[in-house]
Design a protein around this motif. Structure first.
Motif, PDB file in Angstrom:
ATOM      1  N   SER A  69      42.885  32.222  46.658  1.00 39.57           N
ATOM      2  CA  SER A  69      43.689  32.032  45.582  1.00 39.57           C
ATOM      3  C   SER A  69      43.677  33.127  44.619  1.00 39.57           C
ATOM      4  CB  SER A  69      42.584  30.899  44.562  1.00 39.57           C
ATOM      5  OG  SER A  69      42.122  29.737  45.340  1.00 39.57           O
ATOM      6  N   PHE A  70      44.840  33.188  44.241  1.00 32.76           N
ATOM      7  CA  PHE A  70      44.683  34.041  43.563  1.00 32.76           C
ATOM      8  C   PHE A  70      46.314  33.608  42.465  1.00 32.76           C
ATOM      9  CE2 PHE A  70      45.727  35.508  47.843  1.00 32.76           C
ATOM     10  CZ  PHE A  70      45.119  37.158  48.235  1.00 32.76           C
ATOM     11  N   GLN A  71      45.877  34.711  40.904  1.00 29.77           N
ATOM     12  CA  GLN A  71      46.371  33.691  40.008  1.00 29.77           C
ATOM     13  C   GLN A  71      46.993  35.705  38.891  1.00 29.77           C
ATOM     14  OE1 GLN A  71      42.115  33.443  36.789  1.00 29.77           O
ATOM     15  NE2 GLN A  71      42.400  31.504  37.681  1.00 29.77           N
ATOM     16  N   TYR A  72      47.476  35.293  38.409  1.00 27.33           N
ATOM     17  CA  TYR A  72      48.847  35.714  38.087  1.00 27.33           C
ATOM     18  C   TYR A  72      48.624  36.057  36.575  1.00 27.33           C
ATOM     19  CZ  TYR A  72      53.099  37.874  36.929  1.00 27.33           C
ATOM     20  OH  TYR A  72      54.299  39.065  36.491  1.00 27.33           O
ATOM     21  N   VAL A  73      47.999  37.637  36.336  1.00 28.49           N
ATOM     22  CA  VAL A  73      47.145  37.751  35.465  1.00 28.49           C
ATOM     23  C   VAL A  73      47.823  39.052  34.534  1.00 28.49           C
ATOM     24  CG1 VAL A  73      45.475  38.119  33.919  1.00 28.49           C
ATOM     25  CG2 VAL A  73      45.397  36.942  35.357  1.00 28.49           C
ATOM     26  N   ASP A  74      47.842  39.469  33.272  1.00 29.68           N
ATOM     27  CA  ASP A  74      48.411  40.791  33.089  1.00 29.68           C
ATOM     28  C   ASP A  74      49.377  41.412  33.655  1.00 29.68           C
ATOM     29  OD1 ASP A  74      46.428  40.314  31.124  1.00 29.68           O
ATOM     30  OD2 ASP A  74      45.202  41.689  32.379  1.00 29.68           O
ATOM     31  N   GLY A  75      50.832  40.514  34.312  1.00 27.16           N
ATOM     32  CA  GLY A  75      51.819  41.434  35.048  1.00 27.16           C
ATOM     33  C   GLY A  75      51.785  41.989  36.393  1.00 27.16           C
ATOM     34  N   SER A  76      50.151  41.257  36.738  1.00 28.40           N
ATOM     35  CA  SER A  76      50.218  40.943  38.513  1.00 28.40           C
ATOM     36  C   SER A  76      49.838  40.491  38.936  1.00 28.40           C
ATOM     37  CB  SER A  76      49.807  42.477  38.656  1.00 28.40           C
ATOM     38  OG  SER A  76      48.355  43.113  37.926  1.00 28.40           O
ATOM     39  N   TRP A  77      49.591  40.316  40.130  1.00 28.11           N
ATOM     40  CA  TRP A  77      48.861  39.500  40.950  1.00 28.11           C
ATOM     41  C   TRP A  77      47.437  39.475  41.529  1.00 28.11           C
ATOM     42  CZ3 TRP A  77      49.767  33.903  40.505  1.00 28.11           C
ATOM     43  CH2 TRP A  77      50.692  33.561  40.948  1.00 28.11           C
ATOM     44  N   LYS A  78      46.527  38.687  40.986  1.00 28.94           N
ATOM     45  CA  LYS A  78      44.778  39.085  41.067  1.00 28.94           C
ATOM     46  C   LYS A  78      44.331  37.764  42.259  1.00 28.94           C
ATOM     47  CE  LYS A  78      44.582  41.670  36.937  1.00 28.94           C
ATOM     48  NZ  LYS A  78      43.241  42.245  36.353  1.00 28.94           N
ATOM     49  N   LEU A  79      42.984  38.156  42.665  1.00 23.59           N
ATOM     50  CA  LEU A  79      42.616  37.933  44.108  1.00 23.59           C
ATOM     51  C   LEU A  79      41.831  36.411  42.352  1.00 23.59           C
ATOM     52  CD1 LEU A  79      41.608  37.189  46.254  1.00 23.59           C
ATOM     53  CD2 LEU A  79      40.026  38.999  46.126  1.00 23.59           C
ATOM     54  N   ALA A  80      41.580  35.424  42.809  1.00 22.04           N
ATOM     55  CA  ALA A  80      41.028  34.444  41.881  1.00 22.04           C
ATOM     56  C   ALA A  80      39.707  34.965  41.999  1.00 22.04           C
ATOM     57  CB  ALA A  80      41.645  33.022  41.814  1.00 22.04           C
ATOM     58  N   ASP A  81      38.628  34.557  41.017  1.00 24.34           N
ATOM     59  CA  ASP A  81      37.544  34.691  41.555  1.00 24.34           C
ATOM     60  C   ASP A  81      36.193  33.910  42.681  1.00 24.34           C
ATOM     61  OD1 ASP A  81      34.440  35.587  40.132  1.00 24.34           O
ATOM     62  OD2 ASP A  81      33.684  33.801  40.106  1.00 24.34           O
ATOM     63  N   SER A  82      37.348  32.974  43.177  1.00 27.97           N
ATOM     64  CA  SER A  82      36.870  31.736  44.256  1.00 27.97           C
ATOM     65  C   SER A  82      37.698  32.742  45.798  1.00 27.97           C
ATOM     66  CB  SER A  82      37.391  30.741  44.131  1.00 27.97           C
ATOM     67  OG  SER A  82      38.841  30.701  44.288  1.00 27.97           O
TER      68      SER A  82
END
Length: 153
Positions: free
Chosen positions: A125-138
């Motif tokens: 899982s990934f999340q779009y945060v602060d203008g970029s795709w990041k790896l979700a904690d899970s």
């Protein structure tokens, strides 16, 4: 993030309703458009998500830098340091397959390769945060668990 965007849109609309200023309609329209842009994330490419995974598993990259690739990654720095030690002489690769997005969330099926073989269709899982795709904690916890640095509930 969507909640914040909605609140901004509602606030801007309410502010526009109470004003006699002829420019208030323009300001309301601009605020609503900006809020919509914040709420909509661009669809990630397989290459973008693969780059995040590859950087996260790179043992030469400092834990503090890797933490920036993960949503709330600062809380995982000790585990990332453990993973770095475990991966010092161990090559891991990632191939991102099917990606499904919904708003600022993306789920992908990833093949994880190692000297011992590959593991297909690992959900990440990934999340779009602060203008970029990041790896979700899970997703980070999935990789950390593979590196014997499992997250604790």
């Amino acid at each position: 993030m969507a909640t914040v965007a909605a609140a901004v849109a509602v606030t801007a609309t309410l502010a526009g309703c109470g004003s006699d200023d002829k420019n208030s309609a323009t300001a309301t329209s601009t605020a609503s458009t900006s809020a919509a842009v914040v709420a909509t994330a661009p669809a990630p490419t397989a290459d973008q998500l693969q780059a995040v995974l590859t950087a996260f598993a790179d043992p030469a990259k400092p834990a503090a830098d890797k933490a920036k690739l993960v949503v709330d990654g600062d809380k995982r720095i000790p585990l990332i340091e453990t993973m770095n030690q475990g991966l010092a002489n161990y090559a891991v690769t990632f191939t991102v397959g099917e990606i499904k997005t919904s708003g600022n969330q993306a789920d992908a099926k990833v093949t994880v390769g190692s000297p011992h073989g590959s593991m297909p269709d690992v959900p990440m899982s990934f999340q779009y945060v602060d203008g970029s795709w990041k790896l979700a904690d899970s997703g980070a916890c999935t990789i950390l668990g593979m590196a014997r640095a499992a997250c604790q509930p």
